[in-house]
Design an enzyme around this catalytic site. Structure first.
Site, PDB file in Angstrom:
ATOM      1  CE  LYS A  52      -3.807  -2.479   2.142  1.00 19.70           C
ATOM      2  NZ  LYS A  52      -4.643  -2.801   3.295  1.00 19.70           N
ATOM      3  CD  GLN A  96      -3.682  -4.547   6.367  1.00 18.98           C
ATOM      4  OE1 GLN A  96      -3.848  -3.484   5.770  1.00 18.98           O
ATOM      5  NE2 GLN A  96      -4.012  -5.694   5.812  1.00 18.98           N
ATOM      6  CG  ASP A 119      -9.599  -0.337   4.740  1.00 23.83           C
ATOM      7  OD1 ASP A 119      -9.189  -0.733   3.632  1.00 23.83           O
ATOM      8  OD2 ASP A 119      -8.971  -0.477   5.803  1.00 23.83           O
TER       9      ASP A 119
HETATM   10  N1  GUN Z   1      -6.980  -7.047   6.036  1.00 20.64           N
HETATM   11  C1  GUN Z   1      -7.248  -7.773   4.927  1.00 20.64           C
HETATM   12  N2  GUN Z   1      -7.739  -6.969   3.962  1.00 20.64           N
HETATM   13  C2  GUN Z   1      -7.786  -5.725   4.470  1.00 20.64           C
HETATM   14  C3  GUN Z   1      -8.193  -4.469   3.946  1.00 20.64           C
HETATM   15  O1  GUN Z   1      -8.644  -4.337   2.812  1.00 20.64           O
HETATM   16  N3  GUN Z   1      -8.075  -3.413   4.795  1.00 20.64           N
HETATM   17  C4  GUN Z   1      -7.612  -3.538   6.054  1.00 20.64           C
HETATM   18  N4  GUN Z   1      -7.571  -2.440   6.813  1.00 20.64           N
HETATM   19  N5  GUN Z   1      -7.227  -4.691   6.579  1.00 20.64           N
HETATM   20  C5  GUN Z   1      -7.314  -5.775   5.778  1.00 20.64           C
END
Ligand code: GUN
Length: 289
Positions: A52, A96, A119
């Site tokens: 990211k 996350q 998100d």
């Molecule tokens: N864990 C697995 N996929 C995601 C996501 O798209 N966003 C976040 N914040 N955590 C995750």
């Protein structure tokens, strides 16, 4: 059979976003800033957050990463969320997941300002998405819709089966597929579904998000179906440098000869998820600045 090349489409979208960032910069405006909170040292989470941050650099966004050890308290995390909510320099941020067991993920998600929730996990954004209002949409479903659009795949009136009902993928995916403009007839299958093989065999569009490698076999798929594989289970491998490789939910060798379109793993949905977050961050920046 046509391969849906998520890697290629995501590269195209990234260069479109980079163009927009250049325009924002040239106009003397603030470039989008994504912050990411990472707790602990889970291998998958470390990799995803690193990607990211790398993606942000590639398109010209500002990014920051905030790290905590596994013993961080819920209160400390809530304080950081409150700080990011009121930090005018941060346009959007993510926490996350998964979080350690002693922290309520839902409490953390609900503490995020919905206007910074890139998100799309906050109930306010989920609710807006459900009733078709502008909102931040979870990155994977957003990326899949974009793939269907860019490949001009007909969805109207098609039977779509979504396997999985997670808050992050299955649930929002099923809702988006039935929305006006997409207009598929959607069935959601999950761990209590009894006739899964029969259901899948009737799907014009099959979207699998269960995380069970190779679960979808050739005899579960209709001739000419569109198959979207969201599975990205990390399995040990002695053939890769990292010692890991990603396996999809779909038995590709069995299923691909029957499909009109199929996403590979890796290189299908995964890169589009990454682009989904960038799109949301760009939108957050535009709405705020
Ligand atoms: N864990 C697995 N996929 C995601 C996501 O798209 N966003 C976040 N914040 N955590 C995750």
């Amino acid at each position: 059979m046509r391969l849906i090349d998520g890697k290629k489409i995501s590269a195209e979208i990234k260069s479109e976003i980079a163009e927009e960032v250049k325009k924002i910069k040239d106009a003397g405006k603030k470039i989008p800033h994504l912050a990411a909170i990472l707790v602990g040292h889970d291998g998958g989470s470390e990799t995803y957050v690193a990607f990211k941050i790398k993606d942000c650099a590639e398109v010209g966004f500002k990014s920051s990463m905030i790290r905590y050890e596994n013993d961080v308290t819920e209160e400390e995390l809530l304080n950081k969320v409150a700080e990011l909510n009121s930090d005018d320099d941060v346009d959007g941020f993510i926490v996350q997941l998964p979080l350690p067991k002693h922290i309520s993920e839902q409490k953390i998600i609900e503490a995020i300002d919905p206007s910074k929730d890139v998100d799309g996990f906050h109930p306010a954004n989920v609710g807006r998405m459900v009733i078709g209002l502008p909102s931040f949409v979870s990155a994977t479903p957003l990326g899949i819709i974009e793939l269907l659009k860019r490949y001009k795949i007909e969805t109207s009136g098609k039977n779509c089966v979504v396997i999985g009902r997670s808050n992050i993928v299955g649930r929002p995916m099923s809702i988006l597929m039935s929305q006006r403009g997409i207009d598929a007839t959607v069935t959601v299958a999950h761990s209590h579904t009894k006739n899964i093989k029969e259901l899948c065999s009737n799907a014009d569009i099959l979207i699998s998000a269960i995380g069970s490698p190779g679960f979808i076999k050739g005899d579960m798929v209709k001739e000419g179906a569109v198959v979207i594989d969201v599975g990205t289970t990390r399995v040990k491998s002695n053939k890769t440098k990292s010692g890991w490789k990603l396996k999809g939910d779909v038995d590709f060798d069995q299923v691909s000869p029957k499909c009109s379109y199929i996403t590979p793993v890796p290189g299908g949905v995964g890169p589009m998820t990454r682009v989904g977050l960038l799109k949301n961050t760009l939108l957050a920046g535009k709405l705020k600045n």
